[in-house]
Motif scaffolding. Structure first.
Motif, PDB file in Angstrom:
ATOM      1  N   MET A   1       0.840  -1.166   0.000  1.00 33.78           N
ATOM      2  CA  MET A   1       0.000   0.000   0.000  1.00 33.78           C
ATOM      3  C   MET A   1       0.884   1.226   0.000  1.00 33.78           C
ATOM      4  O   MET A   1       1.956   1.229   0.566  1.00 33.78           O
ATOM      5  N   ASN A   2       0.403   2.294  -0.617  1.00 37.37           N
ATOM      6  CA  ASN A   2       1.092   3.566  -0.628  1.00 37.37           C
ATOM      7  C   ASN A   2       1.349   3.986   0.818  1.00 37.37           C
ATOM      8  O   ASN A   2       0.433   4.039   1.619  1.00 37.37           O
ATOM      9  N   MET A   3       2.580   4.285   1.131  1.00 31.11           N
ATOM     10  CA  MET A   3       2.948   4.586   2.512  1.00 31.11           C
ATOM     11  C   MET A   3       2.694   6.040   2.891  1.00 31.11           C
ATOM     12  O   MET A   3       3.082   6.475   3.958  1.00 31.11           O
ATOM     13  N   SER A   4       2.040   6.812   2.014  1.00 26.84           N
ATOM     14  CA  SER A   4       1.778   8.205   2.344  1.00 26.84           C
ATOM     15  C   SER A   4       0.868   8.299   3.561  1.00 26.84           C
ATOM     16  O   SER A   4      -0.010   7.475   3.769  1.00 26.84           O
TER      17      SER A   4
ATOM     18  N   SER B   1     -11.593  11.855   4.299  1.00 29.13           N
ATOM     19  CA  SER B   1     -12.017  12.431   3.013  1.00 29.13           C
ATOM     20  C   SER B   1     -10.891  12.438   1.983  1.00 29.13           C
ATOM     21  O   SER B   1     -11.150  12.595   0.795  1.00 29.13           O
ATOM     22  N   GLU B   2      -9.642  12.254   2.404  1.00 32.65           N
ATOM     23  CA  GLU B   2      -8.500  12.202   1.491  1.00 32.65           C
ATOM     24  C   GLU B   2      -8.330  10.827   0.845  1.00 32.65           C
ATOM     25  O   GLU B   2      -7.567  10.673  -0.103  1.00 32.65           O
ATOM     26  N   VAL B   3      -9.001   9.831   1.367  1.00 30.16           N
ATOM     27  CA  VAL B   3      -8.814   8.451   0.911  1.00 30.16           C
ATOM     28  C   VAL B   3      -9.398   8.285  -0.489  1.00 30.16           C
ATOM     29  O   VAL B   3     -10.535   8.661  -0.751  1.00 30.16           O
ATOM     30  N   THR B   4      -8.602   7.690  -1.378  1.00 26.39           N
ATOM     31  CA  THR B   4      -9.048   7.436  -2.744  1.00 26.39           C
ATOM     32  C   THR B   4      -9.403   5.964  -2.917  1.00 26.39           C
ATOM     33  O   THR B   4      -9.052   5.128  -2.077  1.00 26.39           O
ATOM     34  N   ARG B   5     -10.067   5.665  -4.014  1.00 29.97           N
ATOM     35  CA  ARG B   5     -10.368   4.264  -4.290  1.00 29.97           C
ATOM     36  C   ARG B   5      -9.080   3.466  -4.441  1.00 29.97           C
ATOM     37  O   ARG B   5      -9.006   2.306  -4.013  1.00 29.97           O
ATOM     38  N   GLN B   6      -8.047   4.069  -5.005  1.00 28.95           N
ATOM     39  CA  GLN B   6      -6.751   3.376  -5.131  1.00 28.95           C
ATOM     40  C   GLN B   6      -6.190   3.021  -3.760  1.00 28.95           C
ATOM     41  O   GLN B   6      -5.686   1.914  -3.564  1.00 28.95           O
ATOM     42  N   ASP B   7      -6.310   3.940  -2.787  1.00 23.91           N
ATOM     43  CA  ASP B   7      -5.865   3.640  -1.419  1.00 23.91           C
ATOM     44  C   ASP B   7      -6.622   2.437  -0.860  1.00 23.91           C
ATOM     45  O   ASP B   7      -6.031   1.543  -0.252  1.00 23.91           O
ATOM     46  N   VAL B   8      -7.936   2.427  -1.069  1.00 19.38           N
ATOM     47  CA  VAL B   8      -8.782   1.342  -0.558  1.00 19.38           C
ATOM     48  C   VAL B   8      -8.450   0.038  -1.274  1.00 19.38           C
ATOM     49  O   VAL B   8      -8.293  -1.007  -0.624  1.00 19.38           O
ATOM     50  N   GLU B   9      -8.327   0.076  -2.584  1.00 22.16           N
ATOM     51  CA  GLU B   9      -7.990  -1.147  -3.325  1.00 22.16           C
ATOM     52  C   GLU B   9      -6.639  -1.689  -2.877  1.00 22.16           C
ATOM     53  O   GLU B   9      -6.479  -2.900  -2.694  1.00 22.16           O
ATOM     54  N   ASP B  10      -5.655  -0.809  -2.673  1.00 24.78           N
ATOM     55  CA  ASP B  10      -4.348  -1.262  -2.185  1.00 24.78           C
ATOM     56  C   ASP B  10      -4.489  -1.970  -0.844  1.00 24.78           C
ATOM     57  O   ASP B  10      -3.879  -3.015  -0.619  1.00 24.78           O
ATOM     58  N   LEU B  11      -5.306  -1.410   0.047  1.00 26.98           N
ATOM     59  CA  LEU B  11      -5.519  -2.018   1.358  1.00 26.98           C
ATOM     60  C   LEU B  11      -6.176  -3.394   1.217  1.00 26.98           C
ATOM     61  O   LEU B  11      -5.726  -4.377   1.819  1.00 26.98           O
TER      62      LEU B  11
ATOM     63  N   PRO C   1     -17.701   9.515   2.827  1.00 28.91           N
ATOM     64  CA  PRO C   1     -17.238   9.386   4.217  1.00 28.91           C
ATOM     65  C   PRO C   1     -18.293   9.905   5.186  1.00 28.91           C
ATOM     66  O   PRO C   1     -19.004  10.857   4.901  1.00 28.91           O
ATOM     67  N   ASP C   2     -18.395   9.232   6.318  1.00 29.92           N
ATOM     68  CA  ASP C   2     -19.318   9.638   7.378  1.00 29.92           C
ATOM     69  C   ASP C   2     -18.485   9.912   8.628  1.00 29.92           C
ATOM     70  O   ASP C   2     -17.978   8.974   9.239  1.00 29.92           O
ATOM     71  N   ARG C   3     -18.329  11.162   8.966  1.00 28.76           N
ATOM     72  CA  ARG C   3     -17.475  11.602  10.074  1.00 28.76           C
ATOM     73  C   ARG C   3     -16.066  11.056   9.891  1.00 28.76           C
ATOM     74  O   ARG C   3     -15.351  11.498   9.012  1.00 28.76           O
TER      75      ARG C   3
ATOM     76  N   ARG D   1      -2.611   6.136   9.170  1.00 24.78           N
ATOM     77  CA  ARG D   1      -2.671   4.834   8.508  1.00 24.78           C
ATOM     78  C   ARG D   1      -4.114   4.398   8.317  1.00 24.78           C
ATOM     79  O   ARG D   1      -4.917   4.461   9.256  1.00 24.78           O
ATOM     80  N   LEU D   2      -4.450   3.944   7.118  1.00 26.73           N
ATOM     81  CA  LEU D   2      -5.780   3.431   6.821  1.00 26.73           C
ATOM     82  C   LEU D   2      -5.913   2.035   7.421  1.00 26.73           C
ATOM     83  O   LEU D   2      -5.110   1.149   7.131  1.00 26.73           O
ATOM     84  N   LEU D   3      -6.919   1.853   8.294  1.00 24.94           N
ATOM     85  CA  LEU D   3      -7.120   0.587   8.989  1.00 24.94           C
ATOM     86  C   LEU D   3      -8.567   0.133   8.850  1.00 24.94           C
ATOM     87  O   LEU D   3      -9.459   0.930   8.575  1.00 24.94           O
TER      88      LEU D   3
END
Length: 168
Positions: A1-4, A10-20, A105-107, A143-145
């Motif tokens: 996953m992208n380590m950024s 709200s900054e999370v992209t579909r690419q971030d989610v797919e990587d996860l 995104p919700d909150r 970190r996206l968790l």
């Protein structure tokens, strides 16, 4: 996953989610269950409702799996040991994830849906589980968790697979 580092959901992209999700699939396929567990928050839940009621609620229905983080850890410990006779030696697994869809995104949470097929081969038997994942994702310390994973099986019976002895 992208380590950024991410600071807001709200900054999370579909690419971030797919990587996860693809990283999760790879860790499960490679039986790196301890690393897989680090993808989850301390208050995480892993739920698999019954095949005859995908919309079942754990508060009023018996679930196939209803694990909090502590039970997820116990599941990982058991699957990593020789005591898990159904999974020693380990099954060959292949998790395929597709059709990833993000809700608004919700909150501080992001709701995600994805389709899946999990192929399992063990002791001369080939099995396939398929259905839909529902995730709740959060950002903690940049970190996206995963806070929640619900596995809704499209199968009407588990007869062909025998059980849900692996992590879907």
């Amino acid at each position: 996953m992208n380590m950024s580092q991410l600071s807001a959901i709200s900054e999370v992209t579909r690419q971030d989610v797919e990587d996860l999700l693809f990283e999760e699939a790879e860790l499960l396929d490679d039986w790196k269950l301890d690393q897989w567990l680090t993808m989850y928050t301390d208050d995480a839940r892993y739920v698999v409702p019954p095949t005859d009621d995908r919309d079942a609620d754990a508060s009023s229905s018996l679930m196939l799996i209803d694990d909090n983080r502590m039970r997820m850890g116990a599941r990982v410990d058991r699957l990593n040991s020789r005591k898990a006779h159904r999974e020693y030696p380990h099954s060959n697994l292949r998790h395929l994830v597709s059709n990833v869809r993000l809700d608004s995104p919700d909150r501080d949470e992001l709701s995600v849906k994805a389709s899946f097929a999990v192929y399992r081969s063990r002791a001369g038997r080939d099995m396939c589980y398929f259905g839909r994942y529902r995730y709740l994702l959060v950002i903690i310390d940049g970190r996206l968790l995963i806070r929640s994973k619900r596995v809704e099986l499209d199968m009407t019976t588990l007869r062909s697979t025998g059980d849900v002895g692996v992590i879907l």
